[in-house]
Design an enzyme around this catalytic site. Sequence first.
Site, PDB file in Angstrom:
ATOM      1  N   HIS A 128      -4.056  -9.804  51.075  1.00 12.38           N
ATOM      2  CA  HIS A 128      -3.568 -10.720  52.576  1.00 12.38           C
ATOM      3  C   HIS A 128      -4.179 -11.358  52.407  1.00 12.38           C
ATOM      4  O   HIS A 128      -4.666 -12.324  53.947  1.00 12.38           O
ATOM      5  CB  HIS A 128      -4.084  -9.183  53.566  1.00 12.38           C
ATOM      6  CG  HIS A 128      -3.032  -8.119  53.665  1.00 12.38           C
ATOM      7  ND1 HIS A 128      -3.327  -7.474  53.220  1.00 12.38           N
ATOM      8  CD2 HIS A 128      -2.435  -8.626  54.489  1.00 12.38           C
ATOM      9  CE1 HIS A 128      -2.136  -6.422  52.954  1.00 12.38           C
ATOM     10  NE2 HIS A 128      -1.644  -7.356  54.256  1.00 12.38           N
ATOM     11  N   ASP A 178       1.896 -15.778  49.524  1.00  6.71           N
ATOM     12  CA  ASP A 178       0.805 -14.450  49.772  1.00  6.71           C
ATOM     13  C   ASP A 178       1.862 -13.152  49.644  1.00  6.71           C
ATOM     14  O   ASP A 178       2.988 -13.399  49.793  1.00  6.71           O
ATOM     15  CB  ASP A 178       0.302 -14.735  50.979  1.00  6.71           C
ATOM     16  CG  ASP A 178      -0.710 -13.509  51.335  1.00  6.71           C
ATOM     17  OD1 ASP A 178      -2.088 -13.099  50.646  1.00  6.71           O
ATOM     18  OD2 ASP A 178      -0.396 -12.369  52.194  1.00  6.71           O
ATOM     19  N   GLY A 179       1.039 -11.591  49.306  1.00  3.27           N
ATOM     20  CA  GLY A 179       1.591 -10.723  49.463  1.00  3.27           C
ATOM     21  C   GLY A 179       2.422 -10.614  50.853  1.00  3.27           C
ATOM     22  O   GLY A 179       3.875 -10.371  51.450  1.00  3.27           O
ATOM     23  N   GLU A 309       7.129   0.810  55.171  1.00  6.69           N
ATOM     24  CA  GLU A 309       6.793   0.516  56.299  1.00  6.69           C
ATOM     25  C   GLU A 309       8.614  -0.677  56.804  1.00  6.69           C
ATOM     26  O   GLU A 309       8.095  -2.143  57.178  1.00  6.69           O
ATOM     27  CB  GLU A 309       6.621  -0.129  56.910  1.00  6.69           C
ATOM     28  CG  GLU A 309       4.801   0.230  57.034  1.00  6.69           C
ATOM     29  CD  GLU A 309       3.803  -0.414  57.145  1.00  6.69           C
ATOM     30  OE1 GLU A 309       3.039   0.178  58.561  1.00  6.69           O
ATOM     31  OE2 GLU A 309       2.978  -1.480  56.898  1.00  6.69           O
ATOM     32  N   CYS A 327       5.152  -4.329  65.425  1.00  8.34           N
ATOM     33  CA  CYS A 327       5.108  -5.770  64.828  1.00  8.34           C
ATOM     34  C   CYS A 327       6.082  -6.519  63.978  1.00  8.34           C
ATOM     35  O   CYS A 327       6.369  -7.803  64.253  1.00  8.34           O
ATOM     36  CB  CYS A 327       4.043  -5.704  64.125  1.00  8.34           C
ATOM     37  SG  CYS A 327       2.400  -5.798  64.955  1.00  8.34           S
ATOM     38  N   CYS A 405      -3.203  -3.822  64.003  1.00 10.50           N
ATOM     39  CA  CYS A 405      -2.024  -4.933  64.075  1.00 10.50           C
ATOM     40  C   CYS A 405      -1.239  -5.214  65.515  1.00 10.50           C
ATOM     41  O   CYS A 405      -1.290  -5.941  65.762  1.00 10.50           O
ATOM     42  CB  CYS A 405      -1.173  -4.432  62.513  1.00 10.50           C
ATOM     43  SG  CYS A 405       0.158  -3.702  62.924  1.00 10.50           S
ATOM     44  N   CYS A 406      -0.610  -3.147  65.985  1.00  5.21           N
ATOM     45  CA  CYS A 406       0.459  -3.721  66.656  1.00  5.21           C
ATOM     46  C   CYS A 406      -0.218  -4.786  68.475  1.00  5.21           C
ATOM     47  O   CYS A 406       0.229  -5.889  68.765  1.00  5.21           O
ATOM     48  CB  CYS A 406       1.034  -2.930  66.791  1.00  5.21           C
ATOM     49  SG  CYS A 406       1.715  -2.666  66.065  1.00  5.21           S
TER      50      CYS A 406
END
Lengths: 648, 648
Positions: A128, A178-179, A309, A327, A405-406
């Site tokens: 990331h 980036d992944g 996910e 997200c 994250c969310c």
Amino acid sequence: MPKRQRIEDPFWSEYIRLVREVVVPYQWDALNDRVPEAEPSYAIRNFKIAAGEERGRFRGMVFQDSDVAKWLEAAAYLLETEPDPALEAAADEVIGLIGRAQGDDGYVNTYFTLEEPEGRWTNLAECHELYVAGHLIEAGVAYWRATGKTSLLRIASRLADYIDTVFGPEPGKLHGYDGHPEIELALMKLYEASGNEAYMRLSQYFLNQRGAKPDFYSDQWEKRGGAVHFHELDMNRDLAYSQAHLPVREQRSAEGHAVRLVYMCAGMADVAAETGDEEMMEACRRLWRSIVSRRMYITGGIGSQRHGESFTLDYDLPGDTAYAETCASIGLVFFARRMLEHDPHAEYADVMERALYNTVVGGMSRDGRRFFYVNPLEVFPALIGRNRNYDHVKPVRQGWFGCACCPPNIARLLASLGQYIYVGKGRTIYANLYIGGESRWEIDGAEVMLEQQSDYAWNGKSRLTIRTGRPVELTLALRIPDWTDASGVELLVNGALHPIEGAIADGYARLTRAWESGDQVDIRFPLEIRRMKGHPSVRHTVGKVALQRGPFVYCLEEADNGPELHRLRLPGDGELLARRDGSLLGGLTVIEGTGERISDPPDEDKLYAADVDWGTEPAALRWIPYYAWANRGEGEMAVWIGESGEEG
Amino acid sequence: MPKRQRIEDPFWSEYIRLVREVVVPYQWDALNDRVPEAEPSYAIRNFKIAAGEERGRFRGMVFQDSDVAKWLEAAAYLLETEPDPALEAAADEVIGLIGRAQGDDGYVNTYFTLEEPEGRWTNLAECHELYVAGHLIEAGVAYWRATGKTSLLRIASRLADYIDTVFGPEPGKLHGYDGHPEIELALMKLYEASGNEAYMRLSQYFLNQRGAKPDFYSDQWEKRGGAVHFHELDMNRDLAYSQAHLPVREQRSAEGHAVRLVYMCAGMADVAAETGDEEMMEACRRLWRSIVSRRMYITGGIGSQRHGESFTLDYDLPGDTAYAETCASIGLVFFARRMLEHDPHAEYADVMERALYNTVVGGMSRDGRRFFYVNPLEVFPALIGRNRNYDHVKPVRQGWFGCACCPPNIARLLASLGQYIYVGKGRTIYANLYIGGESRWEIDGAEVMLEQQSDYAWNGKSRLTIRTGRPVELTLALRIPDWTDASGVELLVNGALHPIEGAIADGYARLTRAWESGDQVDIRFPLEIRRMKGHPSVRHTVGKVALQRGPFVYCLEEADNGPELHRLRLPGDGELLARRDGSLLGGLTVIEGTGERISDPPDEDKLYAADVDWGTEPAALRWIPYYAWANRGEGEMAVWIGESGEEG
């Protein structure tokens, strides 16, 4: 886009207030490890260590820095609409810290700086690194737009400039990407803010390089001697997980990690629009179609499974094991808005609205303190922990997450919700969302204010008033939502009914005239209760019906309907009534009707019986909007209910 | 039980032939690592190394020895009904080898002997040490009964005697029990064969000790310093996985690994019956009720989830993610037979039949070369590998498995099927299964032969003929299967209709008389097509129907009905016809009828539509018995189909 936007809306203002008064302050405490009941974040502390101001080791996820960036971005949007000296001071303080943690070469990333100084750019698939940079860039642009301060923008530009020296087509640079897509859309914001085309070219390079052969991730993985950061997934070789299985122009279906896919698409749409790259725009349209016509829940959720996910396959939309990450719906909103900017068509806004009013706002509790990461359409609390296919499902919203994250993503989206209401193209203002407030435009040298008084969410009405110093010719394009038929829509200009039929193009009712200050447009949508059915290829919804009223998808909760919701049926012809309940969960419209409940069988011990019709008894059914579920403790929930007496 | 049993049956003989001619020879090659397409088993080689006759290391699963034992047991059953000098020679050879690998103290277990000589009995939760011993004991008893040879029985007895010195209530002994029940039922067989009550007491001890506090597994785990053998599951602390969460007498629901639970129950029933332990028998009945009334698939499959191959919760019976391991249904047959021996009641035989005719026989392909481990009730091949919740599901039967428990378990059950047909109690012979063949009994000093000519599976008929040297008074109790109503059953004694009404008790039609040689009883069950419904608490089957005809549950396959089986509906009143198809899959009865298929929607791109009724078109539907699915390549399959026009 409007120059400036302020929201005042009977549905949304409360959520934005929560972001301002609860979420952002709470997150600030969380980032500073001052929330006793949550795991420490370490995010600010990592920066302090990287800046040499504290001692210790990096802790948290490899992308922990992005939490700080998302917080700054949300803070910026709040500052843009309302001054808050304390918030601004906190932001300035952390920006200063980030600056001190930035390397001389412009590099910022506390994980690699502290943990793997030699490991920079060696594991793009998993670590990331550019994703975190992208969030810092987004924050930098937002903070500059909000405050005029260039402090964070400078940090972001230096970082971007450095990245530009590392990646690119030239020999000796890394030919990777980036992944987790994010840098692509962030660089386009930086390009827009700075006018520096290098950022656009770099974004374009990352997108064009994605999926190229030989595969960059495998190559890095081999060079690392097979070292792996995340062991649960095979990010280095499961290329579809990161949308790196094919060049983006050749991708025909939404694959892999849902958030990554929509972030990538948002970047693609930006680049395609800016460069006039019709081939890439066509890829955006194909991926959009794949998502919204084959792989999206009725709630605007995407990602059918916990594993990765991720998306699974066309029409595979299980409600109970859904992932449907908050997200991912936020990312779908990002993607939709960019498509609207390029090619205003109501469908993009319909999906944006679906995601916003259902999954996104449902991701947060009514007090702003608890959040859903996973948004199932059907929940059986008793099974959680027993049937391990539901391990990812929570029956009630949770506090801050380990991987946070969310909540900050909800915060930054709601704080910037004004960016999603209108799109301006030439002399046309497209009203995509009916959210009340003011927006200021500069059209043809004239300052134009568009005032919206909206009672849309619950009553389907909105009034737009134009304020202008001098008459201005422009087109107001008002979206006709996909949940109503144009024939029932009432459009009034200055109180006089305006015929709508011929006025519709691309899903918008278009009104072109020389507007004078004080001109008013009223639009009223009939708020019928709609019985929604899934495409017959979706096996999880066959024979079932879900209710929708206006933008809201509804659900049944155990609190209103008792347990074993699957025993309930709605007759095909049963009457349904909407009723305002001002006291329930902050006030909302419930739907009520009479259905039936399958009775207990005569022999409880008989698991299978031949040639029986289970008896039924009448049941008073009550639906609430999906977004409001799980605010009354733990219980069953279901969006889809069996329909009885129907043939197809 | 009859003294001797030979099967000649239009349905089952072919499967037993396959076991004799294909499965057991193939397995022998597999155990000897002579199957080029399969992973080597190492099972025989491990014994050779343990016997000092080859060099090398142990390889395979920790319970690899049990494959050899199960093979020997199956071979014994085959030898019991038909001489086969080559098979017997191979068995004798491997028995000799096992004897040479047995320790002076009686211990046999190649894993611990070779890999962890100091680790014996240190990890009962995970390492199957007593489980493997149990299989060796079962084989020893079976081989002695079949051949009269005591070679393997002596090995088994020495092993059991040694175990008796290690485990027991006395101070200094281990107060533990195996993670995987099996030794309990095996010791009861050894007790029955030898009359040595020590074996019964040891079995009883293992059962009574199970679930005692403080917990034995945690204690061992701590003593091992936390060393763990299997990392995917927490066998040391997830006590319910091994049914060690409560004393067996207090267990009220079927929990944990399904195979373990039914093996445990089989042992409990043996011990309870032999010792007259009514409390333990009551626990058996409770666990039986929990399984068959709340946690069993209509196919006789048990175990609703892959995680732990285990039960989940009452009424949680998903068809697509089912585990329903073949071995678990085999274990259910073991448990049912033991309940029948103690307390003949047709319900036990009904479930035994359900498991046998559906999941068990469905576990093997029609050529005996391929097997199902997992037996779902609904399969979408395209999803496998895409939606990872289906990772355990195979759309077609597979060759020998790495963990080869199911194929040899099918082999030993089918080779000993004669043991499941009748139960003799006093002067009553209970006919539990209508499988053709001869059985010999000694009743009141008279040799009695019961000959059954069965045409039950497809036509619901059976004829029993008695052969006896002199008239003998006894009761023939003929099961009335749960799939028919007694009122429709025809019972004839020597060709004359016999009133059935008053003759039924506990689900059996009882005929008591002094039988003379040549007396014939005909029983004929009406083979109607039955529309089965699940208990309304099973959310996966609500609104759906499954067909059953005689003992067979039916399914729809894509090969007959096209793709997207979930789009098919069966009208509540639609006519269904059974038709013999002599050429299909070795000959079977199909069910045909007219249903409807939901048509393609007008707008393929519309994932959700309001206020529509999808059109339907008539569809010719065709069901085949579930056991025969997946013999025509890969395709969708579904047991349950939506019912249209029904109200409950």
